[in-house]
Scaffold this active site. Structure first.
Site, PDB file in Angstrom:
ATOM      1  N   LEU A  16      18.250 -52.109  -5.749  1.00 57.22           N
ATOM      2  CA  LEU A  16      18.194 -53.554  -6.027  1.00 57.22           C
ATOM      3  C   LEU A  16      16.805 -53.965  -6.519  1.00 57.22           C
ATOM      4  CD1 LEU A  16      20.213 -55.037  -3.012  1.00 57.22           C
ATOM      5  CD2 LEU A  16      20.977 -54.769  -5.368  1.00 57.22           C
ATOM      6  N   THR A  61      11.072 -44.876  -3.946  1.00 53.98           N
ATOM      7  CA  THR A  61      12.068 -44.833  -2.890  1.00 53.98           C
ATOM      8  C   THR A  61      12.421 -43.376  -2.598  1.00 53.98           C
ATOM      9  OG1 THR A  61      14.161 -45.755  -2.151  1.00 53.98           O
ATOM     10  CG2 THR A  61      14.004 -45.344  -4.505  1.00 53.98           C
ATOM     11  N   LYS A  65       8.779 -40.858  -0.862  1.00 57.35           N
ATOM     12  CA  LYS A  65       7.781 -41.724  -0.201  1.00 57.35           C
ATOM     13  C   LYS A  65       6.608 -40.938   0.406  1.00 57.35           C
ATOM     14  CE  LYS A  65      10.427 -45.871   0.842  1.00 57.35           C
ATOM     15  NZ  LYS A  65      10.817 -46.818   1.888  1.00 57.35           N
ATOM     16  N   GLY A 125      16.511 -46.475  16.857  1.00 62.49           N
ATOM     17  CA  GLY A 125      16.226 -45.508  15.794  1.00 62.49           C
ATOM     18  C   GLY A 125      14.744 -45.198  15.763  1.00 62.49           C
ATOM     19  N   GLY A 127      13.370 -43.260  12.852  1.00 63.68           N
ATOM     20  CA  GLY A 127      13.121 -42.640  11.541  1.00 63.68           C
ATOM     21  C   GLY A 127      11.977 -43.341  10.822  1.00 63.68           C
ATOM     22  N   ALA A 129      11.811 -46.020   8.812  1.00 61.74           N
ATOM     23  CA  ALA A 129      11.721 -47.482   8.911  1.00 61.74           C
ATOM     24  C   ALA A 129      11.243 -47.887  10.307  1.00 61.74           C
ATOM     25  CB  ALA A 129      13.073 -48.112   8.599  1.00 61.74           C
ATOM     26  N   GLY A 246      19.024 -57.194   6.646  1.00 63.10           N
ATOM     27  CA  GLY A 246      17.834 -56.570   6.067  1.00 63.10           C
ATOM     28  C   GLY A 246      17.429 -57.094   4.698  1.00 63.10           C
TER      29      GLY A 246
HETATM   30  P1  NAP Z   1      15.807 -42.292   8.571  1.00 64.51           P
HETATM   31  O1  NAP Z   1      14.364 -42.001   8.419  1.00 64.51           O
HETATM   32  O2  NAP Z   1      16.807 -41.309   8.072  1.00 64.51           O
HETATM   33  O3  NAP Z   1      16.081 -42.531  10.151  1.00 64.51           O
HETATM   34  C1  NAP Z   1      17.371 -42.788  10.632  1.00 64.51           C
HETATM   35  C2  NAP Z   1      17.322 -43.059  12.128  1.00 64.51           C
HETATM   36  O4  NAP Z   1      18.642 -43.399  12.542  1.00 64.51           O
HETATM   37  C3  NAP Z   1      16.905 -41.850  12.958  1.00 64.51           C
HETATM   38  O5  NAP Z   1      16.210 -42.291  14.088  1.00 64.51           O
HETATM   39  C4  NAP Z   1      18.247 -41.238  13.368  1.00 64.51           C
HETATM   40  O6  NAP Z   1      18.199 -40.585  14.612  1.00 64.51           O
HETATM   41  C5  NAP Z   1      19.101 -42.481  13.537  1.00 64.51           C
HETATM   42  N1  NAP Z   1      20.508 -42.186  13.294  1.00 64.51           N
HETATM   43  C6  NAP Z   1      21.061 -41.683  12.171  1.00 64.51           C
HETATM   44  N2  NAP Z   1      22.393 -41.558  12.336  1.00 64.51           N
HETATM   45  C7  NAP Z   1      22.670 -41.956  13.593  1.00 64.51           C
HETATM   46  C8  NAP Z   1      23.858 -42.030  14.366  1.00 64.51           C
HETATM   47  N3  NAP Z   1      25.028 -41.659  13.864  1.00 64.51           N
HETATM   48  N4  NAP Z   1      23.779 -42.487  15.631  1.00 64.51           N
HETATM   49  C9  NAP Z   1      22.583 -42.867  16.164  1.00 64.51           C
HETATM   50  N5  NAP Z   1      21.418 -42.809  15.492  1.00 64.51           N
HETATM   51  C10 NAP Z   1      21.462 -42.365  14.214  1.00 64.51           C
HETATM   52  O7  NAP Z   1      16.205 -43.667   7.882  1.00 64.51           O
HETATM   53  P2  NAP Z   1      15.268 -44.947   7.658  1.00 64.51           P
HETATM   54  O8  NAP Z   1      14.625 -44.853   6.347  1.00 64.51           O
HETATM   55  O9  NAP Z   1      14.465 -45.143   8.868  1.00 64.51           O
HETATM   56  O10 NAP Z   1      16.389 -46.100   7.516  1.00 64.51           O
HETATM   57  C11 NAP Z   1      17.113 -46.549   8.639  1.00 64.51           C
HETATM   58  C12 NAP Z   1      17.998 -47.735   8.263  1.00 64.51           C
HETATM   59  O11 NAP Z   1      17.188 -48.818   7.825  1.00 64.51           O
HETATM   60  C13 NAP Z   1      18.954 -47.457   7.100  1.00 64.51           C
HETATM   61  O12 NAP Z   1      20.141 -48.159   7.347  1.00 64.51           O
HETATM   62  C14 NAP Z   1      18.229 -48.043   5.894  1.00 64.51           C
HETATM   63  O13 NAP Z   1      19.118 -48.421   4.883  1.00 64.51           O
HETATM   64  C15 NAP Z   1      17.580 -49.266   6.532  1.00 64.51           C
HETATM   65  N6  NAP Z   1      16.364 -49.713   5.827  1.00 64.51           N
HETATM   66  C16 NAP Z   1      16.326 -51.008   5.369  1.00 64.51           C
HETATM   67  C17 NAP Z   1      15.185 -51.479   4.752  1.00 64.51           C
HETATM   68  C18 NAP Z   1      15.139 -52.915   4.267  1.00 64.51           C
HETATM   69  O14 NAP Z   1      14.228 -53.267   3.498  1.00 64.51           O
HETATM   70  N7  NAP Z   1      16.040 -53.755   4.698  1.00 64.51           N
HETATM   71  C19 NAP Z   1      14.065 -50.650   4.582  1.00 64.51           C
HETATM   72  C20 NAP Z   1      14.128 -49.333   5.068  1.00 64.51           C
HETATM   73  C21 NAP Z   1      15.294 -48.882   5.691  1.00 64.51           C
HETATM   74  P3  NAP Z   1      17.840 -39.013  14.780  1.00 64.51           P
HETATM   75  O15 NAP Z   1      16.339 -38.936  14.925  1.00 64.51           O
HETATM   76  O16 NAP Z   1      18.579 -38.637  15.988  1.00 64.51           O
HETATM   77  O17 NAP Z   1      18.334 -38.336  13.542  1.00 64.51           O
END
Ligand code: NAP
Length: 284
Positions: A16, A61, A65, A125, A127, A129, A246
């Site tokens: 986006l 992205t 990163k 979470g 990860g 973010a 978000g």
């Molecule tokens: P990431 O680095 O892949 O981290 C994902 C996190 O979610 C990890 O802690 C993972 O746990 C956990 N997780 C994944 N699948 C799961 C499940 N089935 N059950 C429980 N926990 C689970 O991703 P990220 O970049 O942090 O992004 C996380 C979310 O934020 C996504 O939905 C992304 O689209 C959103 N986001 C939004 C924005 C915005 O501007 N609005 C910006 C960044 C991210 P483990 O450590 O156990 O794998």
């Protein structure tokens, strides 16, 4: 001269970013171009060599990163501590790296009328973010930050990093309904940083009863913006809680990036409306 900006990533088709940055570029009334450039992990070096210097800047992205950092001439302290760059400004032939996610999240929270200073946060979470947000909240004077994650080792790593970077001790635990309920009792803002409930992801929270432990004036903030209202937000709204998806964070991290590209302050509320209109147009 044309202002040329871009976003790089893999995949990139659904980004986006053009909706955000075109609103700002259009308002300047000078020629501009904003490209989505598909750059796979093994082609990042080629992109840097061949394309990046023709741009005024670019947004970064997944999956670049962290790997982009080796190519940059300067990385600001926030991006360094997050170990992730989402914005690169090209200035005098040099590549300057920044991370605007934490600031975008902070501005979204403040814009909703909530304060970070002295507030208690529960983050689901651990990860990329979650790490960025926890670190930002720690530096912004949060009273308590609890991070719960499916995998304990990841949240332990996050906790160590925050302790080492800003000398702030966060509480950690495993993600379970009981643990969320327990920590929600004195929580001001609950933030979902897992993909649970996201479009295209079949998994979701199995039980939303933890929402009943929140104070009536707590904010439930889901980083997901597609769908606009996740089951978590629907369930929170049913209980009369304040909710936010978000989209604001996405928009604000982009506008903070534009402030870096153009070296001037922008009126976020003015651009937010134009960006939302752009996003709605492409959905039709
Ligand atoms: P990431 O680095 O892949 O981290 C994902 C996190 O979610 C990890 O802690 C993972 O746990 C956990 N997780 C994944 N699948 C799961 C499940 N089935 N059950 C429980 N926990 C689970 O991703 P990220 O970049 O942090 O992004 C996380 C979310 O934020 C996504 O939905 C992304 O689209 C959103 N986001 C939004 C924005 C915005 O501007 N609005 C910006 C960044 C991210 P483990 O450590 O156990 O794998």
């Amino acid at each position: 001269m044309k202002t040329k900006l871009a976003v790089i990533g893999d995949p990139i088709e659904h980004s986006l970013s053009p909706c955000i940055h075109s609103a700002v570029l259009e308002s300047f009334k000078t020629p501009w171009e904003y490209q989505k450039i598909h750059v796979t992990a093994n082609k990042l070096g080629d992109f840097i060599k061949n394309i990046s210097y023709g741009l005024c800047g670019f947004n970064v992205t997944m999956p670049h990163k962290t790997t982009i950092m080796q190519y940059l001439d300067y990385i600001d302290s926030e991006a360094k501590s997050f170990n992730a760059v989402n914005t690169v400004k090209v200035k005098d032939g040099k590549l300057l790296g920044y991370n605007t996610d934490g600031e975008g999240c902070l501005r979204a929270i403040l814009d909703r009328g909530y304060s970070c200073r002295g507030a208690n946060f529960v983050i689901l979470g651990a990860g990329g973010a979650a790490s960025t947000i926890a670190l930002k909240l720690a530096t912004e004077g949060a009273n308590k930050i609890t991070v719960l994650n499916r995998t304990l080792s990841s949240v332990e790593k996050l906790s160590k990093r925050i302790k080492n970077t800003v000398n702030y001790k966060i509480d950690i635990g495993l993600l379970s309904t009981d643990a969320i309920s327990k920590h929600c009792k004195d929580c001001d803002i609950l933030i979902n940083c897992t993909p649970l409930g996201m479009q295209g992801i079949s998994e979701n929270f199995s039980d939303f009863s933890f929402l009943s432990s929140l104070k009536s004036d707590a904010l439930v903030f889901d980083l997901i913006y597609s769908p606009p209202e996740t089951c978590l937000l629907k369930e929170a709204a049913k209980r009369g809680l304040c909710t936010m998806n978000g989209l604001d964070m996405l928009i604000y991290q982009g506008l903070v990036a534009d402030e870096i590209f153009f070296e001037k302050q922008l009126d976020f509320l003015f651009y937010k409306d134009a960006i939302i209109r752009n996003i709605e147009k492409i959905k039709k």
